[in-house]
Design a protein around this motif. Structure first.
Motif, PDB file in Angstrom:
ATOM      1  N   PRO A  26      15.730  -2.857  -3.506  1.00  0.00           N
ATOM      2  CA  PRO A  26      15.393  -1.435  -3.602  1.00  0.00           C
ATOM      3  C   PRO A  26      16.374  -0.634  -4.455  1.00  0.00           C
ATOM      4  CG  PRO A  26      15.069  -2.213  -1.365  1.00  0.00           C
ATOM      5  CD  PRO A  26      15.744  -3.327  -2.104  1.00  0.00           C
ATOM      6  N   GLU A  27      15.937   0.552  -4.839  1.00  0.00           N
ATOM      7  CA  GLU A  27      16.607   1.316  -5.886  1.00  0.00           C
ATOM      8  C   GLU A  27      17.831   2.102  -5.437  1.00  0.00           C
ATOM      9  OE1 GLU A  27      17.471   4.766  -8.431  1.00  0.00           O
ATOM     10  OE2 GLU A  27      16.701   4.820  -6.376  1.00  0.00           O
ATOM     11  N   LEU A  34      13.580   2.490  -1.528  1.00  0.00           N
ATOM     12  CA  LEU A  34      12.894   3.297  -2.541  1.00  0.00           C
ATOM     13  C   LEU A  34      12.385   2.446  -3.692  1.00  0.00           C
ATOM     14  CD1 LEU A  34      12.133   6.210  -3.331  1.00  0.00           C
ATOM     15  CD2 LEU A  34      14.319   6.336  -4.552  1.00  0.00           C
ATOM     16  N   VAL A  35      11.200   2.813  -4.181  1.00  0.00           N
ATOM     17  CA  VAL A  35      10.545   2.126  -5.287  1.00  0.00           C
ATOM     18  C   VAL A  35      11.370   2.265  -6.563  1.00  0.00           C
ATOM     19  CG1 VAL A  35       9.153   4.138  -5.898  1.00  0.00           C
ATOM     20  CG2 VAL A  35       8.334   1.834  -6.480  1.00  0.00           C
ATOM     21  N   ARG A  36      11.311   1.251  -7.413  1.00  0.00           N
ATOM     22  CA  ARG A  36      11.995   1.264  -8.699  1.00  0.00           C
ATOM     23  C   ARG A  36      11.176   2.044  -9.741  1.00  0.00           C
ATOM     24  NH1 ARG A  36      17.341  -0.820  -9.639  1.00  0.00           N
ATOM     25  NH2 ARG A  36      17.776  -2.273  -7.936  1.00  0.00           N
ATOM     26  N   GLU A  51       0.812  -1.219   0.000  1.00  0.00           N
ATOM     27  CA  GLU A  51       0.000   0.000   0.000  1.00  0.00           C
ATOM     28  C   GLU A  51       0.841   1.263   0.000  1.00  0.00           C
ATOM     29  OE1 GLU A  51      -3.241  -0.301  -0.412  1.00  0.00           O
ATOM     30  OE2 GLU A  51      -2.919  -2.477  -0.364  1.00  0.00           O
ATOM     31  N   ASP A  52       2.138   1.134   0.262  1.00  0.00           N
ATOM     32  CA  ASP A  52       3.024   2.303   0.330  1.00  0.00           C
ATOM     33  C   ASP A  52       3.768   2.434  -0.990  1.00  0.00           C
ATOM     34  OD1 ASP A  52       4.768   4.327   0.937  1.00  0.00           O
ATOM     35  OD2 ASP A  52       5.413   3.486   2.857  1.00  0.00           O
ATOM     36  N   GLU A  53       3.311   3.324  -1.854  1.00  0.00           N
ATOM     37  CA  GLU A  53       3.827   3.358  -3.218  1.00  0.00           C
ATOM     38  C   GLU A  53       5.231   3.948  -3.339  1.00  0.00           C
ATOM     39  OE1 GLU A  53       1.432   5.581  -5.890  1.00  0.00           O
ATOM     40  OE2 GLU A  53       1.665   7.484  -4.836  1.00  0.00           O
ATOM     41  N   GLU A  54       5.745   4.588  -2.297  1.00  0.00           N
ATOM     42  CA  GLU A  54       7.110   5.098  -2.393  1.00  0.00           C
ATOM     43  C   GLU A  54       8.133   4.025  -2.024  1.00  0.00           C
ATOM     44  OE1 GLU A  54       8.861   7.758   0.759  1.00  0.00           O
ATOM     45  OE2 GLU A  54       6.747   7.933   1.319  1.00  0.00           O
ATOM     46  N   ARG A  55       7.682   2.913  -1.465  1.00  0.00           N
ATOM     47  CA  ARG A  55       8.588   1.852  -1.043  1.00  0.00           C
ATOM     48  C   ARG A  55       8.708   0.775  -2.114  1.00  0.00           C
ATOM     49  NH1 ARG A  55      11.031   5.116   2.112  1.00  0.00           N
ATOM     50  NH2 ARG A  55       9.751   5.896   3.839  1.00  0.00           N
ATOM     51  N   TRP A  56       9.831   0.078  -2.071  1.00  0.00           N
ATOM     52  CA  TRP A  56      10.125  -0.914  -3.086  1.00  0.00           C
ATOM     53  C   TRP A  56       9.072  -2.025  -3.120  1.00  0.00           C
ATOM     54  CZ3 TRP A  56      11.377  -6.227  -2.597  1.00  0.00           C
ATOM     55  CH2 TRP A  56      11.788  -6.832  -3.799  1.00  0.00           C
ATOM     56  N   GLN A  57       8.712  -2.397  -4.352  1.00  0.00           N
ATOM     57  CA  GLN A  57       7.799  -3.515  -4.597  1.00  0.00           C
ATOM     58  C   GLN A  57       8.490  -4.496  -5.551  1.00  0.00           C
ATOM     59  OE1 GLN A  57       4.828  -3.453  -3.039  1.00  0.00           O
ATOM     60  NE2 GLN A  57       5.184  -1.372  -2.266  1.00  0.00           N
ATOM     61  N   PRO A  58       8.273  -5.798  -5.389  1.00  0.00           N
ATOM     62  CA  PRO A  58       8.822  -6.763  -6.339  1.00  0.00           C
ATOM     63  C   PRO A  58       8.383  -6.441  -7.763  1.00  0.00           C
ATOM     64  CG  PRO A  58       8.003  -7.889  -4.403  1.00  0.00           C
ATOM     65  CD  PRO A  58       7.555  -6.462  -4.271  1.00  0.00           C
ATOM     66  N   THR A  59       9.277  -6.692  -8.715  1.00  0.00           N
ATOM     67  CA  THR A  59       9.052  -6.293 -10.104  1.00  0.00           C
ATOM     68  C   THR A  59       8.997  -7.507 -11.029  1.00  0.00           C
ATOM     69  OG1 THR A  59      11.445  -5.932 -10.232  1.00  0.00           O
ATOM     70  CG2 THR A  59      10.054  -4.001  -9.874  1.00  0.00           C
ATOM     71  N   PRO A  60       8.357  -7.332 -12.200  1.00  0.00           N
ATOM     72  CA  PRO A  60       8.254  -8.427 -13.167  1.00  0.00           C
ATOM     73  C   PRO A  60       9.623  -8.740 -13.782  1.00  0.00           C
ATOM     74  CG  PRO A  60       7.352  -6.373 -14.057  1.00  0.00           C
ATOM     75  CD  PRO A  60       7.685  -6.105 -12.622  1.00  0.00           C
ATOM     76  N   ASP A 113      23.369  -1.575   2.687  1.00  0.00           N
ATOM     77  CA  ASP A 113      22.883  -0.947   3.912  1.00  0.00           C
ATOM     78  C   ASP A 113      21.938   0.210   3.564  1.00  0.00           C
ATOM     79  OD1 ASP A 113      23.106  -0.356   6.905  1.00  0.00           O
ATOM     80  OD2 ASP A 113      23.830   1.529   6.049  1.00  0.00           O
ATOM     81  N   GLU A 114      22.330   1.000   2.579  1.00  0.00           N
ATOM     82  CA  GLU A 114      21.488   2.137   2.190  1.00  0.00           C
ATOM     83  C   GLU A 114      20.244   1.684   1.442  1.00  0.00           C
ATOM     84  OE1 GLU A 114      19.662   5.546   1.755  1.00  0.00           O
ATOM     85  OE2 GLU A 114      21.462   5.286   2.997  1.00  0.00           O
ATOM     86  N   LYS A 115      20.372   0.681   0.599  1.00  0.00           N
ATOM     87  CA  LYS A 115      19.214   0.225  -0.175  1.00  0.00           C
ATOM     88  C   LYS A 115      18.037  -0.128   0.736  1.00  0.00           C
ATOM     89  CE  LYS A 115      21.191  -1.584  -4.471  1.00  0.00           C
ATOM     90  NZ  LYS A 115      20.344  -0.780  -5.372  1.00  0.00           N
TER      91      LYS A 115
END
Length: 444
Positions: free
Chosen positions: A355-356, A330-332, A179-188, A323-325
């Motif tokens: 994460p990005e 962050l979302v891709r 639900e948090d669109e600024e955070r990383w989500q798994p990608t295709p 560590d930073e990732k």
């Protein structure tokens, strides 16, 4: 008379034995022998599909083992004991033995590598073929050198096992909030879990902690058209459309593919999905190290030195970057571009599963190029043929820094990173490389 005859026979046997012993040749180990060992480990790593952070660990420890042995017999190189704070003195060789230090260094490299990979049989076959050759040249020198090399390998193995790697194997998966669109989500296409979310907990070599060179945060997430974040997202989308409008062979696309270095690319054909295996970004820079050594015609000891210093920088770069990732999380670009701009858009490169921010290629390239420049000098021209195995052409570079800048920007061309991750990432890597150069006085 009979006694003289017996004495003559015994003397003849002794002289024959001594002549055989004198005819035993010293075992000569060349830089190419070390390159071949590195190449064999890389091939196994590609087969075993190690992630980029884990691969960096596989490079570092075997090189350190070889370097520490080599430096015992060459006063031009300083031991890393006392320079890497947690590295103790390796066992010394028995001076009564005929130890060939370069041979022992190579044996230690092979044996520590064996402890770190999955396909042990592959490296055993490679090792045993070399053992047979060396034993046939000079058995006593081989046995003494092997005993010492394996002794140091065991010592380094115990040190290595204290770096928290084994503990991270049982730590929890990375939790995502869909639900948090600024955070990383798994990608295709595979929607894989976050890769190595606890890598920042690995014990570093030179940096004092994983967050020593913590970068400033990425631009504040906002989909307002005037925001810096939105502009960076739109830039990725616009660049991708621009460089692919006339087909798939623009210079920017070629650069993106040359520096892809994704060890596991999922390919879908109908109902089938399979993996295309490649080297990691760290392995690409290890390949550049090989090219630099060969271009300079570096001797064995200098070759080990170059690999060791570079692999340490790469390993610490991954710890710092990862560590930073997982802190900024962050979302891709792919996730947001599909949601807001074009749901059919695909990046030129497959988005990797983590994460990005910051860009791993950028951090590692900044660190590796800074160390290689320190070793071989600025404006060191070379032809990078590292990717020819994967059907990609040779690319020329006039310096390691030029190659690093291209590697960094390739991630924007590939559609998988924003500008901040690239530019701040390479700066993060340069700081790590500078620290390695300042902290490890490996050569007098």
């Amino acid at each position: 008379m009979r006694l003289n005859k017996v004495a003559f026979i015994l003397l003849t046997i002794w002289l024959f034995a001594m002549s055989c012993k004198d005819n035993s040749k010293p075992i000569v180990i060349t830089p190419n022998d070390y390159h071949t060992s590195i190449d064999k480990v890389v091939d196994i790593m590609v087969h075993d599909i190690f992630s980029p952070p884990v691969a960096s660990r596989i490079f570092a420890y075997p090189n350190i083992a070889a370097y520490e042995i080599m430096s015992q017999n060459n006063n031009a190189y300083n031991s890393l004991n006392g320079q890497i704070a947690h590295l103790k003195k390796i066992p010394k060789a028995d001076k009564t033995k005929s130890v060939n230090y370069q041979l022992a260094a190579l044996i230690a490299h092979i044996d520590v590598s064996k402890q770190l990979i999955f396909s042990e049989q592959s490296i055993e076959v490679f090792r045993d073929s070399l053992y047979q050759v060396w034993e046939s040249i000079n058995q006593s020198e081989f046995e003494d050198s092997k005993d010492y090399g394996l002794k140091v390998s065991g010592f380094i193995g115990k040190w290595m096992n204290g770096d928290n790697y084994n503990e991270t194997r049982t730590m929890s998966k990375f939790n995502i909030d869909p639900e948090d669109e600024e955070r990383w989500q798994p990608t295709p296409p595979s929607y894989m879990d976050g890769l190595e979310p606890h890598w920042g907990k690995i014990r570093p070599f030179v940096i004092d902690s994983s967050d020593q060179f913590k970068p400033i945060p990425p631009p504040l997430f906002s989909m307002d058209e005037g925001s810096n974040f939105y502009k960076e997202l739109k830039e990725v989308y616009d660049i991708s459309n621009q460089i692919t409008k006339d087909g798939d062979e623009s210079e920017e696309v070629l650069i993106a593919r040359f520096w892809d270095c994704n060890p596991y690319v999922s390919v879908t054909r109908g109902h089938l999905m399979f993996a295309v295996k490649k080297i990691t970004p760290g392995a690409h820079w290890i390949g550049i190290t090989k090219i630099a050594c060969k271009t300079e015609e570096a001797d064995f000891d200098r070759t080990v030195f170059a690999y060791t210093k570079t692999s340490i920088a790469i390993a610490d770069a991954f710890i710092s970057c990862w560590d930073e990732k997982y802190r900024s999380n962050l979302v891709r670009p792919e996730t947001l571009i599909n949601k807001y701009f074009d749901d059919d858009w695909k990046p030129i490169l497959q988005t990797p599963p983590f994460p990005e921010y910051t860009s791993g290629h950028s951090v590692v390239s900044g660190a590796a190029s800074t160390v290689l420049t320190n070793v071989f000098g600025d404006n060191f021209s070379f032809l990078d043929d590292t990717e020819t195995t994967y059907g990609l052409p040779i690319r020329p570079f006039s310096s390691f820094n030029e190659a690093a800048q291209e590697a960094a920007i390739s991630r924007m061309y590939g559609g998988i990173h924003y500008r901040s991750a690239v530019e701040l990432g390479i700066g993060q890597g340069v700081k790590i490389g500078d620290l390695v150069n300042e902290s490890l006085i490996m050569k007098n």
